[in-house]
Design a protein around this motif. Structure first.
Motif, short mmCIF file in Angstrom:
data_model
loop_
_atom_site.label_atom_id
_atom_site.label_comp_id
_atom_site.label_asym_id
_atom_site.label_seq_id
_atom_site.Cartn_x
_atom_site.Cartn_y
_atom_site.Cartn_z
N MET A 191 9.65 16.18 28.96
CA MET A 191 8.94 16.39 30.22
C MET A 191 8.91 17.87 30.59
O MET A 191 9.89 18.57 30.35
N ASP A 192 7.81 18.32 31.19
CA ASP A 192 7.73 19.74 31.54
C ASP A 192 8.13 20.00 32.98
O ASP A 192 8.07 21.13 33.45
N ARG A 193 8.51 18.95 33.69
CA ARG A 193 8.97 19.14 35.07
C ARG A 193 9.88 17.98 35.47
O ARG A 193 9.79 16.89 34.90
N LEU A 195 11.09 14.97 37.78
CA LEU A 195 10.38 13.96 38.55
C LEU A 195 11.37 12.83 38.84
O LEU A 195 11.95 12.28 37.91
N PRO A 196 11.60 12.52 40.12
CA PRO A 196 12.58 11.45 40.41
C PRO A 196 12.18 10.17 39.68
O PRO A 196 11.04 9.73 39.77
N GLY A 197 13.12 9.60 38.95
CA GLY A 197 12.83 8.41 38.17
C GLY A 197 12.21 8.72 36.81
O GLY A 197 11.91 7.81 36.06
N ILE A 199 9.76 9.17 33.93
CA ILE A 199 8.47 8.48 33.76
C ILE A 199 8.69 6.97 33.64
O ILE A 199 8.17 6.19 34.43
N ARG A 202 9.91 5.19 36.78
CA ARG A 202 8.93 5.10 37.87
C ARG A 202 8.08 3.83 37.69
O ARG A 202 7.79 3.12 38.65
N MET B 214 0.72 9.37 38.55
CA MET B 214 1.40 10.40 37.76
C MET B 214 0.40 11.28 37.02
O MET B 214 0.55 12.49 36.97
N GLN B 224 2.54 9.92 27.26
CA GLN B 224 3.93 9.75 27.70
C GLN B 224 4.12 8.42 28.41
O GLN B 224 5.14 7.74 28.23
N PRO B 269 13.12 7.89 45.82
CA PRO B 269 11.67 8.07 45.62
C PRO B 269 11.31 7.93 44.14
O PRO B 269 10.75 8.82 43.55
N TRP B 270 11.66 6.79 43.54
CA TRP B 270 11.43 6.58 42.11
C TRP B 270 10.06 6.02 41.82
O TRP B 270 9.68 5.82 40.67
#
Lengths: 335, 335
Positions: A191-193, A195-197, A199, A202, B214, B224, B269-270
């Protein structure tokens, strides 16, 4: 004398021999089993008094499964050593996987301790599912080598690992970790950033919350929810993701047709999650991204591949059920 | 002479011989293939000029897959007849499956026409994914025998069918349809109320919308997202649903422990989908519902069953890939 540059000291991902696993519960122990099966020496540490006993039981329980999947050459459960201290565990490691309980204060202190004790240049991956590395790396002296390597349960079977760094992580550490996990037999999403959860979670969490809402409102039972997955979408999702699945739902026109034709149904109240605006930009991003996944396969080829896989999955599951039933019958017969 | 009562005229679900399929696109044609493979006589009707040709091509394409899955005794693709009119198609049917395009006005008229032409007591199932039977049955003279039988694509492979009636549907018709689909080899979820998206699609749609968000925000690529599914959750969801999966995530304490311990993370916040309040009532409903799914299996048994299934699925998929690669190599060698 200047400190040896981390670059000079770094073992190549393919040359890793020894992995340290800090924390040996269900996730940490699962990592231990995975790394042993891939032929690594593993040194584990966990502060719980019965940790070694439980860890060895977990590895023993997982081993037959790992044998069926295929062990790497030289792989052995005997190549596990349980260290008496964290410092001893990481001292000779080429890579460290941290799988402590999900408490931010604990993770911060532990990662600082690991960083303190691990040789220069060694990358440290955290199994966290709930925190960002930016939050966790604040106490470490060398935060640049700390990354998240988020597995799925059980780590000795599910291939996916999500790799991402924090604000103080250097890019080389993220790339190194991604490559190491690949060498170690994992499927990596880099991942490039943050993110909560991440991918995967989520998507899993959205499904789970929709399920909870349905139960809360008496709209579906747990049994119905689980069956809708295992007799429905789950059979497809084992091999074609949600985007490729919807690409096929668009027929010959694929994702583009699906979005252009069924776009309005995005506004239908089919979930409590509000849909994003289907802008031209999003539509084009979905089409281009799906083209990449499709990789030139025609609709007919995709249908053939889907059918072949779905049948293979269904037959494999039916065989397992038949074996279990036969075994239960044999055991019943002994009584 | 009084009209024959629908009860007296009714064929038992197990005695159905002839199924009429109205609409023969991807879904309707998939139903045709399924019913043929289960040994039924099928009469199809579709107003498109090239419908018969396309339908026979679809059945021919699906047949090898259906053979591998196992045909019912006497099943044959030759037992398909394409009728010239809707009335002719349903005249001799013991059950009618409607799979017309998703347009409410069209569905209303078509269901009224089918109802007009089908013998008394014959149940009519609609493949709709977007409308409720309450909305669709308004023009029919005998709406009491109209139900939704919502399949998943492709209907000749995915076992799930969601069955639900509308306000004017009588209970016997819902029960009859559910039983018939079971006899015809489907896994049935019999819903006690109408719900937009039914059950499976609500979960699928929540996952899909989270994925779209996303991509819209540049947080993940299509590739991804799809890989997080096929290398992650999807492998588990092929055999253990989301609830049973989270039950196992709770360890020995199961769903109760999971909810009590990780309940607070429900607020993380997932996903963009807001979680429901985790009331005592919801917690208890989840625990009781999961107990039902677990059906007395211990955590150790569940882990053993999960591992066996996941390995079977992964090996089956790997075998398919190896076969496809070998075939591609043979075809390349011919060039």
């Amino acid at each position: 004398m200047p400190e040896q540059s981390s670059s000079a000291a770094r073992t190549a991902p393919g040359d890793v021999r020894t992995v340290a696993c800090i924390g040996a519960g269900v996730i940490g122990g699962g990592w231990v089993a995975h790394f042993l099966a891939r032929g690594y020496d593993v040194v584990a540490w966990d502060p719980a008094p019965d940790a070694e006993e439980r860890l060895r039981a977990l590895v023993d329980a997982a081993w037959p499964a790992l044998q069926r999947l295929g062990l790497a050459e030289g792989a052995s459960a005997d190549r596990l050593r349980v260290a008496a201290t964290l410092a001893e565990a990481v001292a000779g490691a080429d890579f460290v996987q941290e799988s402590a309980p999900e408490r931010l204060d604990l993770k911060r202190d532990l990662l600082a301790e690991i960083d303190e004790a691990a040789p220069a240049g060694v990358v440290v991956g955290s199994s966290t599912s709930g925190y960002s590395m930016t939050e966790m790396q604040v106490k470490a002296a060398r935060p640049e080598r700390l990354v998240v390597g988020h597995p799925f349960n059980p780590p000795y079977l599910v291939p996916l690992v999500e790799v991402v760094g924090g604000d103080s992580t250097e890019d080389w550490a993220v790339s190194w970790a991604a490559e190491f996990y690949r060498v170690a037999g994992k499927e990596v999403i880099e991942m490039d950033r943050e993110l909560p959860g991440f991918i995967g979670n989520r998507i899993q969490e959205a499904a789970w919350r929709e399920a909870l809402h349905m139960v809360a409102n008496g709209e579906a039972t747990v049994e119905q929810i689980d069956r809708s997955m295992t007799a429905g979408m789950g059979l497809r999702w084992a091999f074609f993701g949600p985007c490729l699945t919807f690409h096929l739902a668009g027929g010959e026109g694929g994702m583009a047709h699906m979005l252009d034709h069924f776009g309005p149904s995005l506004k239908s109240p089919w979930t409590r999650l509000e849909a994003p605006e289907l802008t031209r930009e999003l539509r084009d991003a979905m089409v281009a991204g799906t083209d990449e996944v499709v990789a030139g396969r025609s609709t007919a080829e995709l249908i053939e591949q889907r059918d072949r896989r779905m049948i293979a999955v269904m037959r494999a599951l039916a065989e397992v059920e038949a074996e279990e039933a036969a075994q239960a019958a044999r055991e019943g017969g002994r009584g």
